[in-house]
Design a protein around this motif. Structure first.
Motif, PDB file in Angstrom:
ATOM      1  N   SER A 111       1.084  -1.257  -0.103  1.00 58.13           N
ATOM      2  CA  SER A 111      -0.025   0.052   0.108  1.00 58.13           C
ATOM      3  C   SER A 111       1.059   1.267  -0.022  1.00 58.13           C
ATOM      4  CB  SER A 111      -1.123  -0.032   1.126  1.00 58.13           C
ATOM      5  OG  SER A 111      -1.784  -1.010   1.153  1.00 58.13           O
ATOM      6  N   HIS A 112       2.290   1.139   0.575  1.00 54.65           N
ATOM      7  CA  HIS A 112       3.093   2.317   0.384  1.00 54.65           C
ATOM      8  C   HIS A 112       2.980   2.789  -0.827  1.00 54.65           C
ATOM      9  CE1 HIS A 112       4.133   2.351   4.468  1.00 54.65           C
ATOM     10  NE2 HIS A 112       4.057   1.088   4.661  1.00 54.65           N
ATOM     11  N   LEU A 113       3.025   2.060  -2.023  1.00 55.40           N
ATOM     12  CA  LEU A 113       3.049   2.345  -3.403  1.00 55.40           C
ATOM     13  C   LEU A 113       1.905   3.518  -3.624  1.00 55.40           C
ATOM     14  CD1 LEU A 113       3.811  -0.954  -4.981  1.00 55.40           C
ATOM     15  CD2 LEU A 113       5.465   0.733  -4.707  1.00 55.40           C
ATOM     16  N   ARG A 114       0.817   3.407  -2.984  1.00 55.80           N
ATOM     17  CA  ARG A 114      -0.181   4.388  -3.347  1.00 55.80           C
ATOM     18  C   ARG A 114      -0.142   5.393  -2.152  1.00 55.80           C
ATOM     19  NH1 ARG A 114      -4.520  -0.211  -3.972  1.00 55.80           N
ATOM     20  NH2 ARG A 114      -5.962   1.550  -3.395  1.00 55.80           N
ATOM     21  N   PHE A 115      -0.166   5.063  -0.932  1.00 52.85           N
ATOM     22  CA  PHE A 115       0.130   5.821   0.089  1.00 52.85           C
ATOM     23  C   PHE A 115      -0.592   4.911   1.297  1.00 52.85           C
ATOM     24  CE2 PHE A 115      -0.634   8.965   3.360  1.00 52.85           C
ATOM     25  CZ  PHE A 115       0.715   9.880   3.366  1.00 52.85           C
ATOM     26  N   ALA A 116       0.246   4.886   2.436  1.00 55.86           N
ATOM     27  CA  ALA A 116       0.122   4.114   3.549  1.00 55.86           C
ATOM     28  C   ALA A 116       0.782   5.016   4.591  1.00 55.86           C
ATOM     29  CB  ALA A 116       0.327   2.816   3.613  1.00 55.86           C
ATOM     30  N   VAL A 117       0.614   4.753   5.925  1.00 54.46           N
ATOM     31  CA  VAL A 117       1.696   5.434   6.980  1.00 54.46           C
ATOM     32  C   VAL A 117       2.145   4.371   7.780  1.00 54.46           C
ATOM     33  CG1 VAL A 117       0.945   7.706   6.828  1.00 54.46           C
ATOM     34  CG2 VAL A 117      -0.381   5.991   8.461  1.00 54.46           C
ATOM     35  N   ASP A 118       3.262   4.258   8.174  1.00 58.32           N
ATOM     36  CA  ASP A 118       3.773   3.474   9.351  1.00 58.32           C
ATOM     37  C   ASP A 118       4.161   4.314  10.441  1.00 58.32           C
ATOM     38  OD1 ASP A 118       3.691   1.389   7.962  1.00 58.32           O
ATOM     39  OD2 ASP A 118       5.961   1.302   7.407  1.00 58.32           O
ATOM     40  N   ASN A 142     -12.629   0.800   5.182  1.00 64.27           N
ATOM     41  CA  ASN A 142     -11.683   0.246   4.214  1.00 64.27           C
ATOM     42  C   ASN A 142     -10.294   0.200   4.864  1.00 64.27           C
ATOM     43  OD1 ASN A 142     -11.951  -1.617   1.867  1.00 64.27           O
ATOM     44  ND2 ASN A 142     -11.027   0.402   0.486  1.00 64.27           N
ATOM     45  N   MET A 143     -10.111  -0.010   6.016  1.00 66.61           N
ATOM     46  CA  MET A 143      -9.106   0.250   6.806  1.00 66.61           C
ATOM     47  C   MET A 143      -8.108  -1.271   7.027  1.00 66.61           C
ATOM     48  SD  MET A 143      -8.901   1.333  10.829  1.00 66.61           S
ATOM     49  CE  MET A 143      -7.264   1.443  11.607  1.00 66.61           C
ATOM     50  N   GLY A 144      -6.892  -1.018   6.562  1.00 67.03           N
ATOM     51  CA  GLY A 144      -5.858  -2.091   6.670  1.00 67.03           C
ATOM     52  C   GLY A 144      -5.082  -1.681   7.990  1.00 67.03           C
ATOM     53  N   VAL A 145      -4.755  -2.796   8.916  1.00 70.79           N
ATOM     54  CA  VAL A 145      -3.921  -2.285  10.038  1.00 70.79           C
ATOM     55  C   VAL A 145      -2.885  -3.672  10.422  1.00 70.79           C
ATOM     56  CG1 VAL A 145      -5.450  -3.107  11.825  1.00 70.79           C
ATOM     57  CG2 VAL A 145      -3.709  -1.518  12.503  1.00 70.79           C
ATOM     58  N   SER A 146      -1.678  -3.317  10.739  1.00 66.74           N
ATOM     59  CA  SER A 146      -0.865  -4.326  11.040  1.00 66.74           C
ATOM     60  C   SER A 146       0.175  -3.678  12.020  1.00 66.74           C
ATOM     61  CB  SER A 146      -0.125  -4.812   9.868  1.00 66.74           C
ATOM     62  OG  SER A 146       1.095  -5.655  10.050  1.00 66.74           O
ATOM     63  N   ARG A 147       0.679  -4.835  12.720  1.00 64.97           N
ATOM     64  CA  ARG A 147       1.983  -4.239  13.431  1.00 64.97           C
ATOM     65  C   ARG A 147       3.229  -5.212  13.198  1.00 64.97           C
ATOM     66  NH1 ARG A 147       1.835  -3.786  20.033  1.00 64.97           N
ATOM     67  NH2 ARG A 147       0.687  -5.904  19.783  1.00 64.97           N
ATOM     68  N   ARG A 152       6.189  -0.986  15.045  1.00 66.65           N
ATOM     69  CA  ARG A 152       5.448  -0.032  14.130  1.00 66.65           C
ATOM     70  C   ARG A 152       4.260  -0.421  13.623  1.00 66.65           C
ATOM     71  NH1 ARG A 152      10.471   2.647  10.140  1.00 66.65           N
ATOM     72  NH2 ARG A 152      11.532   3.587  12.264  1.00 66.65           N
ATOM     73  N   ILE A 153       3.162   0.423  13.634  1.00 69.82           N
ATOM     74  CA  ILE A 153       1.976  -0.009  13.248  1.00 69.82           C
ATOM     75  C   ILE A 153       1.662   0.742  11.835  1.00 69.82           C
ATOM     76  CG2 ILE A 153      -0.555   0.643  13.574  1.00 69.82           C
ATOM     77  CD1 ILE A 153       1.130  -1.058  15.815  1.00 69.82           C
ATOM     78  N   HIS A 154       1.062  -0.226  10.858  1.00 70.08           N
ATOM     79  CA  HIS A 154       0.857   0.138   9.402  1.00 70.08           C
ATOM     80  C   HIS A 154      -0.414   0.574   9.418  1.00 70.08           C
ATOM     81  CE1 HIS A 154       0.962  -0.164   5.099  1.00 70.08           C
ATOM     82  NE2 HIS A 154      -0.247  -0.545   5.322  1.00 70.08           N
ATOM     83  N   ILE A 155      -1.201   1.533   8.626  1.00 72.09           N
ATOM     84  CA  ILE A 155      -2.483   1.854   8.582  1.00 72.09           C
ATOM     85  C   ILE A 155      -2.672   2.354   6.977  1.00 72.09           C
ATOM     86  CG2 ILE A 155      -4.441   3.421   9.136  1.00 72.09           C
ATOM     87  CD1 ILE A 155      -3.133   3.875  11.923  1.00 72.09           C
ATOM     88  N   ASP A 156      -3.494   1.830   6.349  1.00 72.71           N
ATOM     89  CA  ASP A 156      -3.918   2.350   5.001  1.00 72.71           C
ATOM     90  C   ASP A 156      -5.354   2.104   4.773  1.00 72.71           C
ATOM     91  OD1 ASP A 156      -4.861  -0.200   3.800  1.00 72.71           O
ATOM     92  OD2 ASP A 156      -2.772  -1.037   3.971  1.00 72.71           O
ATOM     93  N   ARG A 157      -5.862   2.588   3.476  1.00 74.49           N
ATOM     94  CA  ARG A 157      -7.213   2.573   3.169  1.00 74.49           C
ATOM     95  C   ARG A 157      -7.430   1.580   2.090  1.00 74.49           C
ATOM     96  NH1 ARG A 157     -10.278   7.191   4.274  1.00 74.49           N
ATOM     97  NH2 ARG A 157     -12.075   6.012   3.520  1.00 74.49           N
ATOM     98  N   ASN A 158      -6.531   0.519   2.067  1.00 75.27           N
ATOM     99  CA  ASN A 158      -7.007  -0.030   0.838  1.00 75.27           C
ATOM    100  C   ASN A 158      -7.386  -1.660   1.073  1.00 75.27           C
ATOM    101  OD1 ASN A 158      -5.449   1.798  -0.970  1.00 75.27           O
ATOM    102  ND2 ASN A 158      -3.661   1.110  -0.130  1.00 75.27           N
ATOM    103  N   GLY A 159      -8.536  -1.717   2.104  1.00 76.85           N
ATOM    104  CA  GLY A 159      -9.132  -2.710   2.098  1.00 76.85           C
ATOM    105  C   GLY A 159      -8.960  -3.230   3.525  1.00 76.85           C
TER     106      GLY A 159
END
Length: 176
Positions: A111-118, A142-147, A152-159
């Motif tokens: 998702s960082h290829l489009r825009f996501a934040v860690d 439409n939130m993706g989340v990971s640790r 670090r926490i990853h957050i995106d809006r790609n599913g």
């Protein structure tokens, strides 16, 4: 205190020199979309943490066609902050062009290829609030989340999805 004290506002000011018009256009877009105060510009433009090893720039401006994705992620972060889910956070990595993403070990469809934040590691209570939000409202966003193993926490809006250290759903800290 910054967790990435090297890629600070001072280094950003030097990097920004010669890119002023493009950065100003990006900042104007954020103001227009009412998300300019979510995080400092220098944090939003931080590239991969491995930028030095990859011989890349410390900051990357997403191309204008991706700015709506920036707005969408920032609107989610704004909501999380306003509701006290994320009272404080630091963006340590956001947009990455394909070559830098590959070098940094990012997923081929990151998702960082489009825009996501860690964002910087969260204390346990904040992480619990974030997971509760993801479980209760993440699908609507439409939130993706990971640790990551680094914390670090990853957050995106790609599913609506979650994953953990194994890159699979089963290792997600939000499903424990």
């Amino acid at each position: 205190m910054l967790t990435d004290d090297e890629r600070d506002a001072v280094l950003f000011t030097r990097w920004r020199s010669g890119r002023e018009a493009e950065v100003e256009a990006f900042e104007a877009f954020l103001v227009y979309e009412k998300v300019a105060r979510v995080a400092p510009t220098y944090q939003l433009l931080r590239s991969a943490s491995m930028w030095k090893e990859c011989r890349a720039e410390p900051f990357q401006l997403p191309p204008p066609e991706l700015w709506p994705e920036v707005r969408d992620v920032l609107s989610l972060l704004q909501e999380l902050h306003t509701r006290g889910v994320l009272p404080e956070f630091e963006v340590v990595s956001a947009y990455r062009p394909a070559g830098l993403n590959r070098c940094a070990g990012g997923a081929a469809r990151s998702s960082h290829l489009r825009f996501a934040v860690d964002i910087a590691p969260l204390d346990a209570a904040t992480a619990d609030r974030l997971c509760r939000f993801w479980r209760e409202e993440g699908a609507a966003w439409n939130m993706g989340v990971s640790r990551y193993p680094t914390g670090r926490i990853h957050i995106d809006r790609n599913g609506y999805r979650t994953w953990g250290a194994s890159h699979g759903r089963g290792s997600s800290y939000c499903l424990r």
